[in-house]
Write a protein that holds these residues in place. Structure first.
Motif, PDB file in Angstrom:
ATOM      1  N   LEU A  17       0.961  -1.077  -0.251  1.00  0.00           N
ATOM      2  CA  LEU A  17      -0.014  -0.333   0.030  1.00  0.00           C
ATOM      3  C   LEU A  17       0.890   0.800  -0.340  1.00  0.00           C
ATOM      4  O   LEU A  17      -0.034   2.277  -0.691  1.00  0.00           O
ATOM      5  CB  LEU A  17      -0.735  -0.196   1.295  1.00  0.00           C
ATOM      6  CG  LEU A  17      -1.940  -1.039   1.554  1.00  0.00           C
ATOM      7  CD1 LEU A  17      -2.413  -1.199   2.906  1.00  0.00           C
ATOM      8  CD2 LEU A  17      -2.730  -0.663   0.209  1.00  0.00           C
ATOM      9  N   SER A  18       2.155   1.499   0.345  1.00  0.00           N
ATOM     10  CA  SER A  18       3.152   2.186   0.717  1.00  0.00           C
ATOM     11  C   SER A  18       3.513   2.694  -0.361  1.00  0.00           C
ATOM     12  O   SER A  18       3.792   3.670  -1.012  1.00  0.00           O
ATOM     13  CB  SER A  18       3.982   2.385   1.647  1.00  0.00           C
ATOM     14  OG  SER A  18       4.978   1.786   1.104  1.00  0.00           O
ATOM     15  N   LYS A  19       3.477   1.530  -1.460  1.00  0.00           N
ATOM     16  CA  LYS A  19       3.894   2.364  -2.613  1.00  0.00           C
ATOM     17  C   LYS A  19       2.958   3.003  -3.631  1.00  0.00           C
ATOM     18  O   LYS A  19       2.714   3.940  -4.628  1.00  0.00           O
ATOM     19  CB  LYS A  19       3.974   0.632  -3.667  1.00  0.00           C
ATOM     20  CG  LYS A  19       5.650   0.391  -3.062  1.00  0.00           C
ATOM     21  CD  LYS A  19       5.282  -1.575  -3.710  1.00  0.00           C
ATOM     22  CE  LYS A  19       6.615  -2.334  -3.390  1.00  0.00           C
ATOM     23  NZ  LYS A  19       7.874  -1.960  -3.551  1.00  0.00           N
ATOM     24  N   LYS A  20       1.422   2.995  -3.714  1.00  0.00           N
ATOM     25  CA  LYS A  20       0.456   3.497  -4.215  1.00  0.00           C
ATOM     26  C   LYS A  20       0.291   5.256  -3.372  1.00  0.00           C
ATOM     27  O   LYS A  20      -0.292   6.007  -3.576  1.00  0.00           O
ATOM     28  CB  LYS A  20      -0.944   2.894  -3.774  1.00  0.00           C
ATOM     29  CG  LYS A  20      -0.228   1.718  -4.895  1.00  0.00           C
ATOM     30  CD  LYS A  20      -1.534   0.957  -4.169  1.00  0.00           C
ATOM     31  CE  LYS A  20      -2.033  -0.620  -5.000  1.00  0.00           C
ATOM     32  NZ  LYS A  20      -2.283  -1.472  -4.374  1.00  0.00           N
ATOM     33  N   GLY A  21       1.193   5.021  -1.667  1.00  0.00           N
ATOM     34  CA  GLY A  21       0.817   6.476  -1.007  1.00  0.00           C
ATOM     35  C   GLY A  21       0.755   6.695   0.639  1.00  0.00           C
ATOM     36  O   GLY A  21       1.535   5.478   1.113  1.00  0.00           O
ATOM     37  N   ASP A  22       0.418   6.983   1.152  1.00  0.00           N
ATOM     38  CA  ASP A  22      -0.338   6.767   3.026  1.00  0.00           C
ATOM     39  C   ASP A  22      -0.733   5.828   2.761  1.00  0.00           C
ATOM     40  O   ASP A  22      -1.632   5.470   2.419  1.00  0.00           O
ATOM     41  CB  ASP A  22      -0.696   8.461   3.157  1.00  0.00           C
ATOM     42  CG  ASP A  22       0.129   9.389   2.840  1.00  0.00           C
ATOM     43  OD1 ASP A  22       1.782   9.585   2.747  1.00  0.00           O
ATOM     44  OD2 ASP A  22      -0.129  10.794   2.728  1.00  0.00           O
ATOM     45  N   ASN A  59      -1.100   8.059   9.756  1.00  0.00           N
ATOM     46  CA  ASN A  59      -0.371   7.847   8.627  1.00  0.00           C
ATOM     47  C   ASN A  59       0.450   6.356   8.950  1.00  0.00           C
ATOM     48  O   ASN A  59       1.127   6.251  10.065  1.00  0.00           O
ATOM     49  CB  ASN A  59       0.612   8.493   7.796  1.00  0.00           C
ATOM     50  CG  ASN A  59      -0.378   9.111   7.215  1.00  0.00           C
ATOM     51  OD1 ASN A  59      -1.263   8.750   6.908  1.00  0.00           O
ATOM     52  ND2 ASN A  59       0.222  11.058   7.307  1.00  0.00           N
ATOM     53  N   ILE A  60       0.715   5.503   8.372  1.00  0.00           N
ATOM     54  CA  ILE A  60       1.599   3.989   8.966  1.00  0.00           C
ATOM     55  C   ILE A  60       2.593   3.713   8.026  1.00  0.00           C
ATOM     56  O   ILE A  60       2.676   4.201   7.331  1.00  0.00           O
ATOM     57  CB  ILE A  60       0.410   2.728   9.473  1.00  0.00           C
ATOM     58  CG1 ILE A  60      -0.315   2.731   9.741  1.00  0.00           C
ATOM     59  CG2 ILE A  60       1.821   1.904   9.773  1.00  0.00           C
ATOM     60  CD1 ILE A  60      -1.516   1.841   9.718  1.00  0.00           C
ATOM     61  N   ILE A  61       3.824   3.903   8.868  1.00  0.00           N
ATOM     62  CA  ILE A  61       5.577   3.693   8.645  1.00  0.00           C
ATOM     63  C   ILE A  61       6.347   2.879   9.049  1.00  0.00           C
ATOM     64  O   ILE A  61       5.757   2.673  10.334  1.00  0.00           O
ATOM     65  CB  ILE A  61       5.562   5.580   8.130  1.00  0.00           C
ATOM     66  CG1 ILE A  61       5.322   6.092   8.063  1.00  0.00           C
ATOM     67  CG2 ILE A  61       7.454   5.406   8.506  1.00  0.00           C
ATOM     68  CD1 ILE A  61       5.850   8.043   8.475  1.00  0.00           C
ATOM     69  N   LEU A  62       6.438   1.946   7.996  1.00  0.00           N
ATOM     70  CA  LEU A  62       6.861   0.747   8.156  1.00  0.00           C
ATOM     71  C   LEU A  62       8.968   1.055   9.041  1.00  0.00           C
ATOM     72  O   LEU A  62       8.902   2.060   8.096  1.00  0.00           O
ATOM     73  CB  LEU A  62       7.688  -0.079   6.853  1.00  0.00           C
ATOM     74  CG  LEU A  62       6.867  -0.948   6.634  1.00  0.00           C
ATOM     75  CD1 LEU A  62       6.723  -1.569   4.916  1.00  0.00           C
ATOM     76  CD2 LEU A  62       6.373  -2.324   7.698  1.00  0.00           C
TER      77      LEU A  62
END
Length: 123
Positions: A17-22, A59-62
């Motif tokens: 999902l992060s490849k598409k945005g937040d 927002n969730i960040i790895l």
């Protein structure tokens, strides 16, 4: 590094999902077809274990260790899906089977499959 299969699935989903945005909890719930409360609990557990962080805006960040796991699982998914479709498995079946296999296959076996694919340029 030992982590539960469900946590691996969440981390992989966050990566994709992060490849598409937040990425927010609602995005994960929609993608995985899980309830928002269920996702919220798991997301907070992942945050407590420092696999992810959550910004003030939600927002969730790895984090580094979460990203390493997510990238490893996603690579397995891509390679296994490609191998299965290459031998004639329908794409939807290959996707589902790869999703199961990616969590249980040993590192040794996966590395051998990956090396074979690279050596023979099978994909």
């Amino acid at each position: 590094m030992q982590i539960r299969e469900s946590a691996e699935m969440y981390l992989e989903t966050i990566l994709v999902l992060s490849k598409k945005g937040d990425v927010r909890s609602i995005d994960i719930a929609r993608e995985m077809n899980f309830s928002r409360p269920s996702v919220s609990v798991t997301v907070h557990n992942l945050e407590d274990e420092h696999y992810i962080s959550i910004t003030e805006k939600g927002n969730i960040i790895l984090e580094e260790k979460g990203r390493e796991i997510a990238e490893r699982i996603y690579e397995r998914h891509r390679v296994l899906t490609a191998v299965l479709t290459n031998i004639g498995v329908p794409e939807d079946v290959a996707e589902n089977d790869a999703c199961k296999m990616e969590h249980v296959i040993s590192e040794e076996t996966f590395n051998c499959i990956k090396k074979h694919v690279e050596d023979c340029h099978c994909l």
